[in-house]
Design a protein around this motif. Sequence first.
Motif, short mmCIF file in Angstrom:
data_model
loop_
_atom_site.label_atom_id
_atom_site.label_comp_id
_atom_site.label_asym_id
_atom_site.label_seq_id
_atom_site.Cartn_x
_atom_site.Cartn_y
_atom_site.Cartn_z
N THR A 1 -12.19 6.75 -11.64
CA THR A 1 -13.43 7.53 -11.76
C THR A 1 -13.69 7.92 -13.20
N SER B 1 -12.00 -6.13 -4.48
CA SER B 1 -10.76 -6.30 -3.75
C SER B 1 -9.94 -7.33 -4.50
N SER C 1 -13.36 -8.65 2.95
CA SER C 1 -13.85 -7.60 2.06
C SER C 1 -15.34 -7.78 1.80
N GLU D 1 -5.75 1.89 -3.73
CA GLU D 1 -6.10 3.17 -3.12
C GLU D 1 -7.53 3.04 -2.57
N LYS D 2 -8.32 4.06 -2.63
CA LYS D 2 -9.63 4.00 -1.99
C LYS D 2 -10.71 3.42 -2.90
N LEU D 3 -10.61 3.65 -4.21
CA LEU D 3 -11.71 3.35 -5.11
C LEU D 3 -11.42 2.14 -5.97
N SER D 4 -12.37 1.24 -6.03
CA SER D 4 -12.33 0.07 -6.93
C SER D 4 -13.64 -0.67 -6.72
N ASP E 1 -7.21 6.50 -8.14
CA ASP E 1 -8.61 6.81 -7.84
C ASP E 1 -9.24 7.70 -8.91
N ARG F 1 0.85 -1.19 0.00
CA ARG F 1 0.00 0.00 0.00
C ARG F 1 0.88 1.24 0.00
N ARG G 1 -16.97 -5.55 -1.16
CA ARG G 1 -16.45 -5.69 -2.52
C ARG G 1 -16.22 -7.16 -2.82
#
Length: 573
Positions: A424, A450, A464, A444-447, A420, A373, A467
Amino acid sequence: MKSLPRFKTLYTPFEHDIGEGWDVYPRPQLKRTSYLPLNGSWQLSVLRDGREEPLGSIRVPYPPESRLSGINRTLGKGEAWVYRRRFTLPEGFNRGRVLLHFGAVDQTCRVMLGGANIGSHIGGHLPFTIDITDHLSDENDLTVLVEDTLDPDIPYGKQRTNRGGMWYTPISGIWQAVWLESVPCAYIRSLKLTPTLDSITIETDGGAADKCVAIHFEDGSREVCYTGNRVTIPIDAPRHWTPEDPYLYRFTLTCGEDIIESYFALRTVSIEKVQGQAYICLNAKPWFFHGLLDQGYFSDGIVLPASPEGYRWDVQTMKKLGFNMLRKHIKTEPELFYYYCDLYGMVVFQDMVNSGSYNFLIDTALPTIGLKRGITHTATPRRRKLFEAEAAGTVNMLHNHPSVCYYTIFNEGWGQYDADNVYTRLRALDPSRVWDATSGWFAEKLSDVSSEHIYFRPLKLKTSPDRPKVLSEFGGYVCKIGEHSYNPDKTYGYRMCETPDAFAEAMAHLYRDELIPAVHEGLAACVLTQLSDVEDETNGMVTYDRQVVKLPFALMHGLSAEVFDAFEHTMKP
């Protein structure tokens, strides 16, 4: 002259089609009767310091680095390819406009007809089209100037000048079909098909205002006429596309003088929770996606099989082994590959092609010891623009293919930047598919999912619930079949199996002791490494030349059935 290193020459079963195999119509979802292939013999020269050195005849569409091209030579520093081909149009071919299509040319090119510059293109993986009508004559001299410096700002995939291990022989030049098409002056430039479970929406760009769609059913055809560029047609008694029943609806679209043949399928992809865990759903039903990493490399044409039969064989053979999904790994294929996946029921998880320089310490070593990460690369404005333009082009090219259900943006940090925001922007282009922002690590934060890669430890995935849990790479077990191995001296993989029997035993343990328990714990999809051996890599289900299937069909199909049974059991309350 810079010659390629000498490795073992491997022949595939598909080479009997050399010469005519790629003359099949290359765009099955927008097909016209006017078609003139320009594959086959071209003249090739290498341009160096302003001087051309003739190399003789090259067989297009195979890249010059491949044996099938007849050249078997790489492009040196400061060099460029010069392709030449003369053609005449058949009598009556020109119905208004004539279009010149290239499936893909790596990495940048300039196109000339009769000495006039008529177009250029950047990027080695997507098709492009040039209207050549105003430059035609009785005899036409076509020239294509190609440069390929493996510019890391331009998406390049698994190519590397110093090939070896997980990096492969770089290719350049024309590596997909070249063809001419005649269209009326008012013609359909593009076709967009968006299904639901009981309807199809057809959108067009260009052509006459009045249109008619004839959908062909088993008991006849149904015609719908309309005015404009968009129509939604309900389908009675709909038959949904699945890997087990890959049903395709064929149709004809008439738009003034322009007539095209195409097809669509009724299927949806979504994410829903079952018993507190998110899963990927096909047609509103949780589905387990049992897949393979598919690099798309062949021992005959490197990035292109000798004929489309190579793609067909891969898809059908993996289906027989019990797989229902291929993760197309950082490579975009000719549309015929996706057509076979549509036709035979093979789901595609499609990667975007990476750009940017690879860093072993950051992208591989640190994640392998647990640092997964908080690390990212930077990207120049040019690299950002080129990567996102090619990603958008990939989404546009594949939108109509029902087999394509999932996109991966960045893989293992290679070229990753601003994940991210890129997620988007790209997801907004097609929210009807699942989007994996960062496959493997550096999430990162967005997806939407997992996504983990696990090779050197037991298959224990992170919790998870919100996700779907995707094991986007695992396995990588090596079974080297000596007489069918490209590099006799080097072997690349993650666990060595000395014999096919040992390979079979190891695979059975991996599935029964690790994968199936992970399914019971909420796993939604898995990607085994990999479909075929590739150069040094000998961790495929089949050899690089497709001559040997390393595992018994009964064993692998049986293990697959156990995985699906475990998933069905998990879905029960």
